[in-house]
Design a protein around this motif. Structure first.
Motif, PDB file in Angstrom:
ATOM      1  N   HIS A   1       0.934  12.471  -9.645  1.00  0.00           N
ATOM      2  CA  HIS A   1       1.978  11.606  -9.098  1.00  0.00           C
ATOM      3  C   HIS A   1       1.394  10.279  -8.614  1.00  0.00           C
ATOM      4  O   HIS A   1       2.005   9.216  -8.805  1.00  0.00           O
ATOM      5  N   VAL A   2       0.227  10.355  -8.001  1.00  0.00           N
ATOM      6  CA  VAL A   2      -0.406   9.143  -7.489  1.00  0.00           C
ATOM      7  C   VAL A   2      -0.933   8.292  -8.644  1.00  0.00           C
ATOM      8  O   VAL A   2      -0.848   7.060  -8.613  1.00  0.00           O
ATOM      9  N   ARG A   3      -1.451   8.942  -9.673  1.00  0.00           N
ATOM     10  CA  ARG A   3      -1.977   8.171 -10.808  1.00  0.00           C
ATOM     11  C   ARG A   3      -0.869   7.331 -11.457  1.00  0.00           C
ATOM     12  O   ARG A   3      -1.109   6.198 -11.878  1.00  0.00           O
ATOM     13  N   SER A   4       0.331   7.861 -11.524  1.00  0.00           N
ATOM     14  CA  SER A   4       1.427   7.082 -12.099  1.00  0.00           C
ATOM     15  C   SER A   4       1.738   5.867 -11.237  1.00  0.00           C
ATOM     16  O   SER A   4       2.043   4.779 -11.764  1.00  0.00           O
ATOM     17  N   LEU A   5       1.653   6.021  -9.910  1.00  0.00           N
ATOM     18  CA  LEU A   5       1.869   4.880  -9.017  1.00  0.00           C
ATOM     19  C   LEU A   5       0.734   3.869  -9.141  1.00  0.00           C
ATOM     20  O   LEU A   5       0.964   2.651  -9.101  1.00  0.00           O
ATOM     21  N   LEU A   6      -0.484   4.359  -9.293  1.00  0.00           N
ATOM     22  CA  LEU A   6      -1.620   3.457  -9.463  1.00  0.00           C
ATOM     23  C   LEU A   6      -1.470   2.640 -10.743  1.00  0.00           C
ATOM     24  O   LEU A   6      -1.841   1.462 -10.782  1.00  0.00           O
ATOM     25  N   THR A   7      -0.912   3.270 -11.772  1.00  0.00           N
ATOM     26  CA  THR A   7      -0.684   2.546 -13.023  1.00  0.00           C
ATOM     27  C   THR A   7       0.317   1.419 -12.816  1.00  0.00           C
ATOM     28  O   THR A   7       0.153   0.314 -13.354  1.00  0.00           O
ATOM     29  N   GLN A   8       1.366   1.671 -12.024  1.00  0.00           N
ATOM     30  CA  GLN A   8       2.337   0.629 -11.722  1.00  0.00           C
ATOM     31  C   GLN A   8       1.715  -0.517 -10.925  1.00  0.00           C
ATOM     32  O   GLN A   8       2.039  -1.683 -11.134  1.00  0.00           O
TER      33      GLN A   8
ATOM     34  N   GLU B   1      -1.776  -1.264 -10.576  1.00  0.00           N
ATOM     35  CA  GLU B   1      -2.985  -1.873 -11.119  1.00  0.00           C
ATOM     36  C   GLU B   1      -2.979  -2.057 -12.631  1.00  0.00           C
ATOM     37  O   GLU B   1      -3.817  -2.783 -13.171  1.00  0.00           O
ATOM     38  N   GLY B   2      -2.091  -1.359 -13.315  1.00  0.00           N
ATOM     39  CA  GLY B   2      -2.139  -1.358 -14.768  1.00  0.00           C
ATOM     40  C   GLY B   2      -2.874  -0.135 -15.271  1.00  0.00           C
ATOM     41  O   GLY B   2      -3.642   0.506 -14.543  1.00  0.00           O
TER      42      GLY B   2
ATOM     43  N   VAL C   1      -9.116  13.760   2.632  1.00  0.00           N
ATOM     44  CA  VAL C   1      -9.912  14.941   2.307  1.00  0.00           C
ATOM     45  C   VAL C   1     -10.365  14.915   0.846  1.00  0.00           C
ATOM     46  O   VAL C   1     -11.551  14.959   0.538  1.00  0.00           O
ATOM     47  N   GLN C   2      -9.414  14.799  -0.079  1.00  0.00           N
ATOM     48  CA  GLN C   2      -9.736  14.945  -1.495  1.00  0.00           C
ATOM     49  C   GLN C   2      -9.920  13.615  -2.222  1.00  0.00           C
ATOM     50  O   GLN C   2     -10.375  13.600  -3.363  1.00  0.00           O
ATOM     51  N   ASN C   3      -9.568  12.504  -1.591  1.00  0.00           N
ATOM     52  CA  ASN C   3      -9.635  11.194  -2.252  1.00  0.00           C
ATOM     53  C   ASN C   3      -8.886  11.225  -3.578  1.00  0.00           C
ATOM     54  O   ASN C   3      -9.289  10.616  -4.553  1.00  0.00           O
ATOM     55  N   ALA C   4      -7.783  11.957  -3.585  1.00  0.00           N
ATOM     56  CA  ALA C   4      -6.997  12.109  -4.807  1.00  0.00           C
ATOM     57  C   ALA C   4      -5.574  11.606  -4.634  1.00  0.00           C
ATOM     58  O   ALA C   4      -4.799  11.631  -5.585  1.00  0.00           O
ATOM     59  N   GLY C   5      -5.229  11.130  -3.428  1.00  0.00           N
ATOM     60  CA  GLY C   5      -3.855  10.721  -3.177  1.00  0.00           C
ATOM     61  C   GLY C   5      -3.733   9.502  -2.301  1.00  0.00           C
ATOM     62  O   GLY C   5      -3.894   8.364  -2.747  1.00  0.00           O
ATOM     63  N   ARG C   6      -3.482   9.740  -1.017  1.00  0.00           N
ATOM     64  CA  ARG C   6      -3.124   8.629  -0.123  1.00  0.00           C
ATOM     65  C   ARG C   6      -4.223   7.598   0.042  1.00  0.00           C
ATOM     66  O   ARG C   6      -3.937   6.397   0.127  1.00  0.00           O
ATOM     67  N   SER C   7      -5.487   8.022   0.106  1.00  0.00           N
ATOM     68  CA  SER C   7      -6.556   7.032   0.274  1.00  0.00           C
ATOM     69  C   SER C   7      -6.693   6.156  -0.972  1.00  0.00           C
ATOM     70  O   SER C   7      -6.935   4.948  -0.879  1.00  0.00           O
ATOM     71  N   GLN C   8      -6.528   6.745  -2.153  1.00  0.00           N
ATOM     72  CA  GLN C   8      -6.556   5.972  -3.396  1.00  0.00           C
ATOM     73  C   GLN C   8      -5.395   4.982  -3.429  1.00  0.00           C
ATOM     74  O   GLN C   8      -5.551   3.813  -3.809  1.00  0.00           O
ATOM     75  N   LEU C   9      -4.219   5.449  -3.027  1.00  0.00           N
ATOM     76  CA  LEU C   9      -3.026   4.620  -3.038  1.00  0.00           C
ATOM     77  C   LEU C   9      -3.158   3.470  -2.046  1.00  0.00           C
ATOM     78  O   LEU C   9      -2.815   2.317  -2.359  1.00  0.00           O
ATOM     79  N   ALA C  10      -3.678   3.754  -0.859  1.00  0.00           N
ATOM     80  CA  ALA C  10      -3.831   2.713   0.160  1.00  0.00           C
ATOM     81  C   ALA C  10      -4.809   1.638  -0.297  1.00  0.00           C
ATOM     82  O   ALA C  10      -4.563   0.433  -0.120  1.00  0.00           O
ATOM     83  N   ALA C  11      -5.925   2.038  -0.901  1.00  0.00           N
ATOM     84  CA  ALA C  11      -6.913   1.068  -1.379  1.00  0.00           C
ATOM     85  C   ALA C  11      -6.316   0.189  -2.468  1.00  0.00           C
ATOM     86  O   ALA C  11      -6.544  -1.034  -2.490  1.00  0.00           O
ATOM     87  N   ALA C  12      -5.546   0.785  -3.370  1.00  0.00           N
ATOM     88  CA  ALA C  12      -4.936   0.008  -4.444  1.00  0.00           C
ATOM     89  C   ALA C  12      -3.932  -0.995  -3.895  1.00  0.00           C
ATOM     90  O   ALA C  12      -3.860  -2.148  -4.357  1.00  0.00           O
ATOM     91  N   LEU C  13      -3.155  -0.594  -2.892  1.00  0.00           N
ATOM     92  CA  LEU C  13      -2.170  -1.499  -2.306  1.00  0.00           C
ATOM     93  C   LEU C  13      -2.840  -2.664  -1.578  1.00  0.00           C
ATOM     94  O   LEU C  13      -2.382  -3.808  -1.669  1.00  0.00           O
ATOM     95  N   VAL C  14      -3.928  -2.375  -0.865  1.00  0.00           N
ATOM     96  CA  VAL C  14      -4.655  -3.462  -0.200  1.00  0.00           C
ATOM     97  C   VAL C  14      -5.173  -4.450  -1.227  1.00  0.00           C
ATOM     98  O   VAL C  14      -5.007  -5.677  -1.082  1.00  0.00           O
ATOM     99  N   ASN C  15      -5.803  -3.965  -2.263  1.00  0.00           N
ATOM    100  CA  ASN C  15      -6.386  -4.856  -3.269  1.00  0.00           C
ATOM    101  C   ASN C  15      -5.311  -5.655  -4.009  1.00  0.00           C
ATOM    102  O   ASN C  15      -5.565  -6.777  -4.454  1.00  0.00           O
ATOM    103  N   GLN C  16      -4.111  -5.074  -4.130  1.00  0.00           N
ATOM    104  CA  GLN C  16      -3.023  -5.805  -4.776  1.00  0.00           C
ATOM    105  C   GLN C  16      -2.445  -6.864  -3.846  1.00  0.00           C
ATOM    106  O   GLN C  16      -2.215  -8.014  -4.256  1.00  0.00           O
ATOM    107  N   MET C  17      -2.234  -6.519  -2.582  1.00  0.00           N
ATOM    108  CA  MET C  17      -1.521  -7.395  -1.656  1.00  0.00           C
ATOM    109  C   MET C  17      -2.416  -8.433  -0.986  1.00  0.00           C
ATOM    110  O   MET C  17      -1.940  -9.469  -0.530  1.00  0.00           O
TER     111      MET C  17
END
Length: 330
Positions: free
Chosen positions: A243-250, A252-253, A206-222
């Protein structure tokens, strides 16, 4: 002594100065139709949209009401002759009838502005204060760069990208660079031949502020470049959840994580994707032949504790591994 003649004022017939009955009836019916706060806000949103029109899905963001209610209010405005509509794909777009534009502008800019007690010095920076000439110049520059596409198409897409981000942008100074990045991605989507090259996955929430951002980052990493992932939202938030931004930092940098921002869902992104994965946003994606669709029942990080967000990350990571196996194997 000569007396000064007294001027006798005579009453003028009211009929000589009043508008005609037919016109008065039409105006009264129009004002009656506008005697609703939500309808006035809809009319204002359509009149001030940089694209010159608004999608019914955009107008639904103005109030927490059902889609049929939004459609009812739009029908009332359309029946008064203020709006016209056009269906394109899965959505209906509304714009002001040209002959009524001046009247609507006078109402909104003239009357509404006199009753809005909102001193300029107390207002936060508004994205609408971005100079429209900057967006026009950006559109012309991208039209020169993407010269294999229709110039009018590129210009329209840049303006639509600006309008889409405008609804959720917090401050104006970031809007132009975000518009350029978003427009470039959309223009790239237009030229992509789905089914060829590196598989592309689109995550939608819905907001593209949490799970969808996290899923895309994990795909691009893995995926190590073997699969490319993007994300979008049906109603984007102003920013990624803390909370998600802190995980994205871990993942993606710091630099890459700060580059991520909520983006509105577009038909172009869906058409360019080989796989579309929805995450709690319902049936908002247009159905495009040849695109593979999945729905992941994943928790919302915005409603979770810090520990809960990490559990959601682990859940998404496990699903991503399965997805990548299916894409890279075939």
């Amino acid at each position: 002594m000569t007396e000064t003649p007294t001027t006798v004022e005579t009453c003028a017939p009211a009929e000589a100065h009043a508008i005609g009955l037919d016109v008065a009836t039409t105006v009264a019916n129009t004002l009656k139709a506008l005697a609703d706060p939500l309808r006035l806000r809809m009319l204002s949103a359509i009149a001030t949209d940089p694209r010159g029109e608004s999608c019914v899905c955009d107008l639904a963001e103005l109030a927490d009401v059902s889609q049929p209610t939004i459609s009812h209010h739009l029908k009332v405005l359309k029946d008064t002759g203020l709006l016209s509509s056009q269906r394109r794909g899965t959505w209906v777009y509304y714009r002001l009838v040209p002959t009524r534009q001046a009247a609507v502008t006078a109402l909104l800019d003239g009357f509404a502005s006199t009753v809005a007690a909102d001193p300029a010095e107390d207002r936060p920076e508004s994205p609408r204060e971005v100079d429209s000439h900057v967006i026009d110049r950006l559109a012309e520059e991208l039209a020169d760069e993407y010269d294999t596409l229709s110039r009018d198409l590129v210009v329209t897409m840049v303006r639509e990208s600006y309008a889409g981000l405008l609804r959720s942008a917090k401050i104006a100074r970031h809007l132009v660079p975000l518009t350029e990045r978003f427009a470039r991605q959309r223009l790239t989507d237009l030229t992509r031949d789905r089914g060829t090259g590196v598989p592309q996955v689109l995550f939608v929430c819905v907001q593209n502020a949490g799970r969808s951002q996290l899923a895309a980052a994990l795909v691009n990493q893995m995926a190590d470049g073997k699969v490319v992932a993007r994300s979008a939202g049906s109603r984007p938030a102003p920013d990624v959840h803390p909370h998600v931004r802190s995980l994205l930092t871990q993942i993606e940098g710091e630099d890459a994580a700060t580059e991520r921002f909520p983006k509105p869902l577009t038909d172009d992104a869906v058409r360019a994707a080989d796989v579309v994965i929805t995450m709690g946003c319902g049936d908002v994606c247009p159905i495009i032949p040849g695109v593979r669709y999945e729905d992941w029942a994943v928790g919302d990080p915005a409603l979770a504790s810090a520990e809960g967000v990490e559990a959601i990350r682990d859940d998404i990571a496990a699903r991503v591994r399965t997805l990548l196996d299916s894409l890279t194997t075939h």
